[in-house]
Design an enzyme around this catalytic site. Sequence first.
Site, PDB file in Angstrom:
ATOM      1  N   PRO A 198       0.805  -1.219   0.000  1.00 24.97           N
ATOM      2  CA  PRO A 198       0.000   0.000   0.000  1.00 24.97           C
ATOM      3  C   PRO A 198       0.839   1.271   0.000  1.00 24.97           C
ATOM      4  O   PRO A 198       1.535   1.558   0.971  1.00 24.97           O
ATOM      5  CB  PRO A 198      -0.837  -0.123   1.279  1.00 24.97           C
ATOM      6  CG  PRO A 198      -0.153  -1.127   2.117  1.00 24.97           C
ATOM      7  CD  PRO A 198       0.632  -2.009   1.209  1.00 24.97           C
ATOM      8  N   GLU A 199       0.787   1.981  -1.091  1.00 28.00           N
ATOM      9  CA  GLU A 199       1.364   3.317  -1.164  1.00 28.00           C
ATOM     10  C   GLU A 199       0.186   4.267  -1.382  1.00 28.00           C
ATOM     11  O   GLU A 199      -0.960   3.855  -1.235  1.00 28.00           O
ATOM     12  CB  GLU A 199       2.406   3.388  -2.294  1.00 28.00           C
ATOM     13  CG  GLU A 199       3.525   2.362  -2.091  1.00 28.00           C
ATOM     14  CD  GLU A 199       4.583   2.374  -3.182  1.00 28.00           C
ATOM     15  OE1 GLU A 199       4.825   3.442  -3.758  1.00 28.00           O
ATOM     16  OE2 GLU A 199       5.158   1.312  -3.460  1.00 28.00           O
ATOM     17  N   LYS A 253       0.424   8.027   3.118  1.00 30.61           N
ATOM     18  CA  LYS A 253      -0.063   6.672   3.379  1.00 30.61           C
ATOM     19  C   LYS A 253      -0.811   6.579   4.701  1.00 30.61           C
ATOM     20  O   LYS A 253      -1.216   5.496   5.110  1.00 30.61           O
ATOM     21  CB  LYS A 253       1.121   5.698   3.395  1.00 30.61           C
ATOM     22  CG  LYS A 253       1.985   5.752   2.143  1.00 30.61           C
ATOM     23  CD  LYS A 253       3.267   4.952   2.309  1.00 30.61           C
ATOM     24  CE  LYS A 253       4.293   5.357   1.277  1.00 30.61           C
ATOM     25  NZ  LYS A 253       5.614   4.747   1.534  1.00 30.61           N
ATOM     26  N   HIS A 298      -5.882 -13.320   9.761  1.00 29.51           N
ATOM     27  CA  HIS A 298      -5.052 -12.225  10.293  1.00 29.51           C
ATOM     28  C   HIS A 298      -5.886 -11.039  10.772  1.00 29.51           C
ATOM     29  O   HIS A 298      -5.395  -9.914  10.809  1.00 29.51           O
ATOM     30  CB  HIS A 298      -4.027 -11.745   9.266  1.00 29.51           C
ATOM     31  CG  HIS A 298      -3.180 -12.834   8.701  1.00 29.51           C
ATOM     32  ND1 HIS A 298      -2.390 -13.636   9.496  1.00 29.51           N
ATOM     33  CD2 HIS A 298      -3.005 -13.274   7.437  1.00 29.51           C
ATOM     34  CE1 HIS A 298      -1.759 -14.515   8.730  1.00 29.51           C
ATOM     35  NE2 HIS A 298      -2.113 -14.322   7.482  1.00 29.51           N
ATOM     36  N   LYS A 354      19.814  18.122  -0.105  1.00 28.64           N
ATOM     37  CA  LYS A 354      20.023  16.715   0.254  1.00 28.64           C
ATOM     38  C   LYS A 354      21.192  16.119  -0.533  1.00 28.64           C
ATOM     39  O   LYS A 354      21.190  16.150  -1.766  1.00 28.64           O
ATOM     40  CB  LYS A 354      18.747  15.911  -0.052  1.00 28.64           C
ATOM     41  CG  LYS A 354      17.602  16.203   0.896  1.00 28.64           C
ATOM     42  CD  LYS A 354      17.780  15.449   2.193  1.00 28.64           C
ATOM     43  CE  LYS A 354      16.578  15.668   3.097  1.00 28.64           C
ATOM     44  NZ  LYS A 354      16.768  14.994   4.388  1.00 28.64           N
ATOM     45  N   ARG A 371      16.424  -3.005   0.192  1.00 31.32           N
ATOM     46  CA  ARG A 371      15.296  -3.331  -0.663  1.00 31.32           C
ATOM     47  C   ARG A 371      15.806  -3.345  -2.093  1.00 31.32           C
ATOM     48  O   ARG A 371      16.990  -3.297  -2.334  1.00 31.32           O
ATOM     49  CB  ARG A 371      14.137  -2.351  -0.471  1.00 31.32           C
ATOM     50  CG  ARG A 371      14.630  -0.949  -0.296  1.00 31.32           C
ATOM     51  CD  ARG A 371      13.624   0.109  -0.014  1.00 31.32           C
ATOM     52  NE  ARG A 371      12.601  -0.124   0.972  1.00 31.32           N
ATOM     53  CZ  ARG A 371      12.750  -0.175   2.289  1.00 31.32           C
ATOM     54  NH1 ARG A 371      13.947  -0.078   2.807  1.00 31.32           N
ATOM     55  NH2 ARG A 371      11.740  -0.318   3.089  1.00 31.32           N
TER      56      ARG A 371
END
Length: 303
Positions: free
Chosen positions: A2-3, A61, A101, A180, A290
């Site tokens: 889920p994004e 999110k 779940h 950055k 990742r």
Amino acid sequence: MPELPEVEVVRAGLAPAVAGALISGVSVFDERALTRHPGTGLDFEAALTGRSIRAAVRRGKFLWLPLESAAGEPASEAIVGHLGMSGQLLLREPGAPAERHERVRIDLQHPVHGDLAVVFADQRTFGSLAIDPLVQTMDAAAGGFGSPDPVMPVQVAHIARDPLDPAFDDAGFRRALSRKDSAIKRVLLDQTVVSGIGNIYADEALWGARIHPETSASALSTRAVNRLLAEVRAVLDKALAEGGTSFDAQYVNVNGQAGYFAHSLHAYGRTGQPCDRCGRPIVRVSFMNRSSHFCPYCQKLRR
DNA sequence: GAAAATACCTGTTTGC
DNA sequence: TGCAAACAGGTATTTT
């Protein structure tokens, strides 16, 4: 996973069912679903039962359901939720059998739609629900998508606006990138810079903008940043229109249905397959524990 | 103080 | 065949 588009599909599905509904009962089956809730499961159940939900709101999110307060007053508390890696919010009939779940169930009485249940199910337990106070936004604009109120939960306050938010600050984003020294992909995943983007859409947007994921953010030209931002918005919009990305049963809408965007991916998960632009193979590299997928020909690293 | 690494978690896939 | 390691990747916290 889920994004932003997947969470928005969930929010949009939830909104008509929960807005105006009374919480008639709450059952916590696994307290790991409340890791961000300051109290116990019993406290969570007691604090919510008997209250009403006003709306379903999302930033990036994060999702939250503001709780009623005096008429005309902005809500002061909300149920805040994050789906993590595998969380699902499902709408079910009252008394429906437990989902695999299943962690939390919230029973509702809606004045129009009648009784229903909101089920929070989560395989990997990275997702969570909590009761959180609402605070004012810094810029007085709406806190998120789904409500005009200029408030957001405390737990969401450090998260930047998402690129589909009308109040998103493009110039501020360009300034942040120029400061950055990290790789651009790392910065795209930093929710305090821009929210809503995860591994899939980061790879897709970088492919679309022809930018190598390890390019230093500060090295990008203004033109490149604008191209990237446009690609981010394009890929999020398209994924939203197609109901989100589903690889398996992990991401589904509130009715348990999968999205179609997986068929539209150009880079993510396409290791070894030909690039849709130049035909050369997509490569996968390990990055931040990742995977990054990109075309080494279309997305060259310039130093 | 910024940037990078690590912890948390479980079902499925991959490799020896 | 069977077991172990790798993999999936959100956010918060810890380390560098």
